[in-house]
Design a protein around this motif. Structure first.
Motif, PDB file in Angstrom:
ATOM      1  N   TYR A   5      35.093  40.575  43.005  1.00  0.00           N
ATOM      2  CA  TYR A   5      34.903  40.973  41.616  1.00  0.00           C
ATOM      3  C   TYR A   5      34.577  39.776  40.720  1.00  0.00           C
ATOM      4  O   TYR A   5      33.952  39.934  39.683  1.00  0.00           O
ATOM      5  CB  TYR A   5      36.109  41.741  41.089  1.00  0.00           C
ATOM      6  N   GLN A   6      34.992  38.603  41.122  1.00  0.00           N
ATOM      7  CA  GLN A   6      34.638  37.410  40.353  1.00  0.00           C
ATOM      8  C   GLN A   6      33.127  37.172  40.394  1.00  0.00           C
ATOM      9  O   GLN A   6      32.536  36.746  39.399  1.00  0.00           O
ATOM     10  CB  GLN A   6      35.383  36.189  40.888  1.00  0.00           C
ATOM     11  N   VAL A   7      32.500  37.483  41.519  1.00  0.00           N
ATOM     12  CA  VAL A   7      31.052  37.338  41.629  1.00  0.00           C
ATOM     13  C   VAL A   7      30.368  38.229  40.601  1.00  0.00           C
ATOM     14  O   VAL A   7      29.440  37.809  39.899  1.00  0.00           O
ATOM     15  CB  VAL A   7      30.551  37.688  43.055  1.00  0.00           C
ATOM     16  N   THR A   8      30.834  39.463  40.492  1.00  0.00           N
ATOM     17  CA  THR A   8      30.267  40.392  39.515  1.00  0.00           C
ATOM     18  C   THR A   8      30.469  39.872  38.099  1.00  0.00           C
ATOM     19  O   THR A   8      29.571  39.972  37.262  1.00  0.00           O
ATOM     20  CB  THR A   8      30.930  41.778  39.662  1.00  0.00           C
ATOM     21  N   LEU A   9      31.635  39.321  37.824  1.00  0.00           N
ATOM     22  CA  LEU A   9      31.922  38.794  36.490  1.00  0.00           C
ATOM     23  C   LEU A   9      30.989  37.653  36.124  1.00  0.00           C
ATOM     24  O   LEU A   9      30.399  37.645  35.047  1.00  0.00           O
ATOM     25  CB  LEU A   9      33.380  38.324  36.395  1.00  0.00           C
TER      26      LEU A   9
END
Length: 130
Positions: free
Chosen positions: A41-45
């Protein structure tokens, strides 16, 4: 892009993404699932959130700004990995990546445009039927 070019682009992207996910899973073998999902989810952020929000709400957002945002966000986020530097001990990498993505979007959108802007016209007007 033609339909055929879009299909080829999607297939190439899918293969590249599959290899990236495989490498990620192998590199983090033995890591708890919570940590894997959190990192995903950090990648998406750091890569998708800023271009999406600015594309929706900022009329001056451009394709070049989105590309700058994606690359800046990911580059700074990766620079905060413990395997790369110790910066992550002082400040969260995902927040640093988000800040870099914001700067990349603004700078990329306001700078002279080297990339062709890609806007698809969508009409939001209600048309009477009949």
């Amino acid at each position: 892009m033609s339909d055929k070019q879009q299909l080829v682009a999607m297939r190439v992207t899918l293969v590249i993404f599959a290899f990236a996910v495989l490498a990620y899973a192998i590199a983090l073998q033995g890591t708890p699932i919570y940590d894997l999902v959190s990192a995903a989810y950090q990648v998406t952020l750091v890569a998708a959130f800023v271009p999406l929000v600015f594309g929706l709400y900022w009329s001056r957002a451009t394709t070049q700004g989105a590309v700058f945002s994606i690359f800046a966000g990911i580059a700074v986020w990766v620079a905060y990995f413990p395997q790369v530097t110790t910066w992550g001990e002082f400040f969260p990498g995902q927040l640093a990546g988000l800040g870099a993505a914001l700067v990349g979007m603004v700078v990329g959108s306001l700078a002279p445009q080297l990339l062709t802007n890609r806007h698809e016209h969508v009409s939001h007007h209600l048309q009477p039927h009949g």
